[in-house]
Design an enzyme around this catalytic site. Structure first.
Site, PDB file in Angstrom:
ATOM      1  NE  ARG A  56      -2.102  -0.934   3.690  1.00 56.08           N
ATOM      2  CZ  ARG A  56      -1.764   0.136   4.394  1.00 56.08           C
ATOM      3  NH1 ARG A  56      -2.161   1.345   4.010  1.00 56.08           N
ATOM      4  NH2 ARG A  56      -1.039   0.018   5.498  1.00 56.08           N
ATOM      5  CE  LYS A 198      -5.406  -4.223   5.659  1.00 54.34           C
ATOM      6  NZ  LYS A 198      -6.024  -4.875   6.852  1.00 54.34           N
ATOM      7  CG  HIS A 218      -5.951  -4.459  11.712  1.00 49.69           C
ATOM      8  ND1 HIS A 218      -4.650  -4.023  11.716  1.00 49.69           N
ATOM      9  CD2 HIS A 218      -6.026  -5.353  10.695  1.00 49.69           C
ATOM     10  CE1 HIS A 218      -3.970  -4.611  10.758  1.00 49.69           C
ATOM     11  NE2 HIS A 218      -4.786  -5.428  10.128  1.00 49.69           N
ATOM     12  CB  SER A 236       3.847  -6.497  10.758  1.00 55.19           C
ATOM     13  OG  SER A 236       4.650  -7.385  10.034  1.00 55.19           O
ATOM     14  CE  LYS A 240      -3.254  -9.858  12.616  1.00 57.55           C
ATOM     15  NZ  LYS A 240      -3.912  -8.714  11.955  1.00 57.55           N
ATOM     16  CB  THR A 241      -0.841 -14.864  10.962  1.00 58.76           C
ATOM     17  OG1 THR A 241      -1.248 -13.604  10.432  1.00 58.76           O
ATOM     18  CG2 THR A 241      -1.292 -15.963  10.022  1.00 58.76           C
ATOM     19  CG  ASP A 255      -6.441  -8.307   8.312  1.00 61.90           C
ATOM     20  OD1 ASP A 255      -5.556  -8.149   9.163  1.00 61.90           O
ATOM     21  OD2 ASP A 255      -6.626  -7.521   7.375  1.00 61.90           O
ATOM     22  NE  ARG A 320       0.377  -8.831   2.531  1.00 59.45           N
ATOM     23  CZ  ARG A 320      -0.138  -8.586   3.731  1.00 59.45           C
ATOM     24  NH1 ARG A 320      -1.086  -9.379   4.208  1.00 59.45           N
ATOM     25  NH2 ARG A 320       0.276  -7.563   4.447  1.00 59.45           N
TER      26      ARG A 320
END
Length: 531
Positions: A56, A198, A218, A236, A240-241, A255, A320
């Site tokens: 982004r 986003k 988020h 990041s 989390k993932t 997410d 990604r």
């Protein structure tokens, strides 16, 4: 149906002679290959390159300032105002560009798995693989619901259109512009599909709290066999993932979620996972999801093969993968559930100051939510010789159109109404010293602590207060050495620990200054102390 869609586009200012509506993933993959815009890997996933932009561009995301947004949006470096008349002129240019394109792809989708808050979305894309991304990431309507007779939002995605900053009012050739009055999102000059995802997240972050008093978040979410829900927040690198992916719990979403009192619901219909350094051993659920139908962005193959080298960052570290949530074996079908039982704020504290697990009061939860803290480690960037703090309000400041205190107060209100909810701060960073002196808290220990919290094994444990941050440190966690629970005791030089703790407390205090004027007394009371 074709003529219905064509006429609806004409009303929008787009006259397309060759449009494709609501194509299946297989059809979109075939068209991408025919146009030589991508290639299949050895598992059948479609691999594409997004060109100049592989992430982004936050400085090129604008919000139209008008009667709806003027006094509501938190204007500044995150939310950059754009002139309404300039938007209208640019919209006409983008429509002309798409009208002149040989082909365009149109998709009707929606956001928000709770029908009370559903947003119907029509997306127009210049490429078939961007349309495939939208199929995966947005929620998919049933055939009988199509075509939409009315849409809440229109997204026009035209990566081949380059703006003229002098004429169009943009910063450079690429742009993402959100118009809340016309309910249109314009994206041009960039093929990075994350801008689509986003932009809608930003829309929901405005509309749901502002209009419906629903907290937009988020975070990832999963659910146990007994219906107990856990939320995982983190920037990041905090885990989390990894920590929310649990083969024994159903995935609600990875997410973006909303929390209306009584229900947690996914905004999306799929996942957009980072896949740098991905392996079947570390993240088997994501690895196994990258099969036929999935979309991989900016990955590289091993030389002479079509096998992806997930460790190759020659194009970007931000590789990604996009896929429907159903590609995760234990995903929950309706992507909605009840109130959470446990909330985890994940931080990678490279200073080695915060406990590996601690319990937060409501005021502390609001304070740490506003703070959104983690730390970069030394050596990741030239000139960084010691840990560098990163604060991102609500663990996603760049997506928040409203003032962060508003989201924190919504969280506090929900916690006040449901005092049985536990909020935990989990440090996945360092213990026994900061980066370079201490050691990283083991993933095995972190998983065990989170498991103990979710099983209720810490309910009757004695908690004592951290001297600087006031957070509750459990005296005992099953399976975890008591010596690592108190971070001060884990350091050999406790004077050095106190110095680092004061340093980190000062960083939190300085970061909070920009929010303190609007924050309530309970949040202010949770500000750490310098001793």
């Amino acid at each position: 149906m074709y003529h219905t869609i064509k006429n609806s586009l004409i009303r929008l200012g787009i006259e397309a002679d060759n449009l494709h509506y609501q194509l299946s993933p297989d059809e979109l993959v075939k068209q991408t290959l025919a146009l030589q815009q991508g290639a299949l890997n050895d598992t059948g996933a479609l691999c594409v390159h997004t060109g100049r932009f592989t992430g982004r561009s936050p400085k090129d995301r604008f919000i139209v300032m008008d009667a709806i947004t003027r006094s509501a949006v938190d204007w500044g470096e995150v939310n950059i105002p754009f002139d309404a008349k300039a938007f209208d002129r640019l919209y006409e240019k983008v429509c002309t560009f798409l009208s002149n394109n040989k082909e365009i792809w149109v998709r009707d989708s929606f956001a928000c798995a709770d029908n009370c808050y559903r947003f119907d979305i029509r997306v127009i894309t210049q490429t078939p693989w961007a349309n495939l991304f939208c199929h995966h990431l947005f929620l998919r309507p049933q055939h009988k619901e199509l075509p939409f007779t009315k849409t809440d939002w229109l997204i026009a995605h035209a990566p081949g259109f380059m703006a003229s900053p002098a004429e169009d009012g943009t910063r450079q050739e690429n742009f993402t512009i959100i118009n809340f009055t016309r309910q249109i999102i314009l994206i041009g000059g960039t093929a990075y599909t994350g801008e689509i995802k986003k932009a809608i997240f930003s829309v929901l972050n405005f509309a749901l709290p502002y209009r419906y008093n629903v907290l937009s978040m988020h975070c990832s979410a999963n659910e146990g066999a007994r219906g107990d829900v856990a939320l995982f927040f983190g920037l990041s690198g905090t885990g989390k993932t990894t920590l929310s992916a649990d083969p024994f719990r159903r995935l609600i979403g990875d997410d973006e979620h909303g929390w209306a009192d009584g229900t947690i619901f996914n905004f999306e219909g799929g996942c957009y996972a980072k896949c740098i350094n991905l392996s079947a051993e570390k993240e088997p659920q994501i690895f196994n999801a990258l099969r036929s139908g999935a979309l991989l962005e900016n990955v590289a193959f091993y030389a002479g093969t079509n096998e992806v080298n997930f460790d190759d960052d020659s194009i970007t570290e931000n590789t990604r993968a996009a896929y429907p949530i159903e590609f995760i074996a234990n995903a929950k079908h309706l992507s909605a559930c009840g109130n959470p039982k446990n909330i985890f704020f994940l931080t990678c504290d490279a200073f080695g100051v915060l406990p590996p697990i601690s319990k937060l009061t409501k005021g502390q939860a609001m304070f740490h939510y506003i703070s959104g803290y983690t730390a970069k480690i030394a050596g990741t960037e030239i000139g960084i010789t010691e840990p560098q703090p990163v604060f991102s309000a609500c663990f996603g400041k760049v997506f928040l159109p409203l003032h962060p205190v508003m989201y924190a107060e919504l969280l506090g209100s929900l916690l006040e109404n449901h005092q049985e909810i536990n909020v935990w701060l989990i440090n996945t960073g360092w213990t026994g010293g900061g980066y370079g002196k201490g050691k990283r808290i083991s993933l095995q220990y972190t998983r065990a602590m989170i498991s103990a919290a979710m099983k209720g094994e810490l309910k009757n444990t004695y908690y004592y207060r951290h001297l600087h941050f006031g957070i509750g440190i459990p005296a005992h966690v099953p399976g975890i050495p008591d010596t690592i629970l108190n971070p001060r005791h884990a350091w050999q030089d406790r004077n050095a620990y106190d110095k680092s703790a004061n340093q980190l407390a000062e960083l939190f205090i300085n970061n909070f200054e920009k929010y303190s004027q609007k924050a309530g007394p309970e949040t202010k009371a949770a500000v750490p102390r310098v001793l």
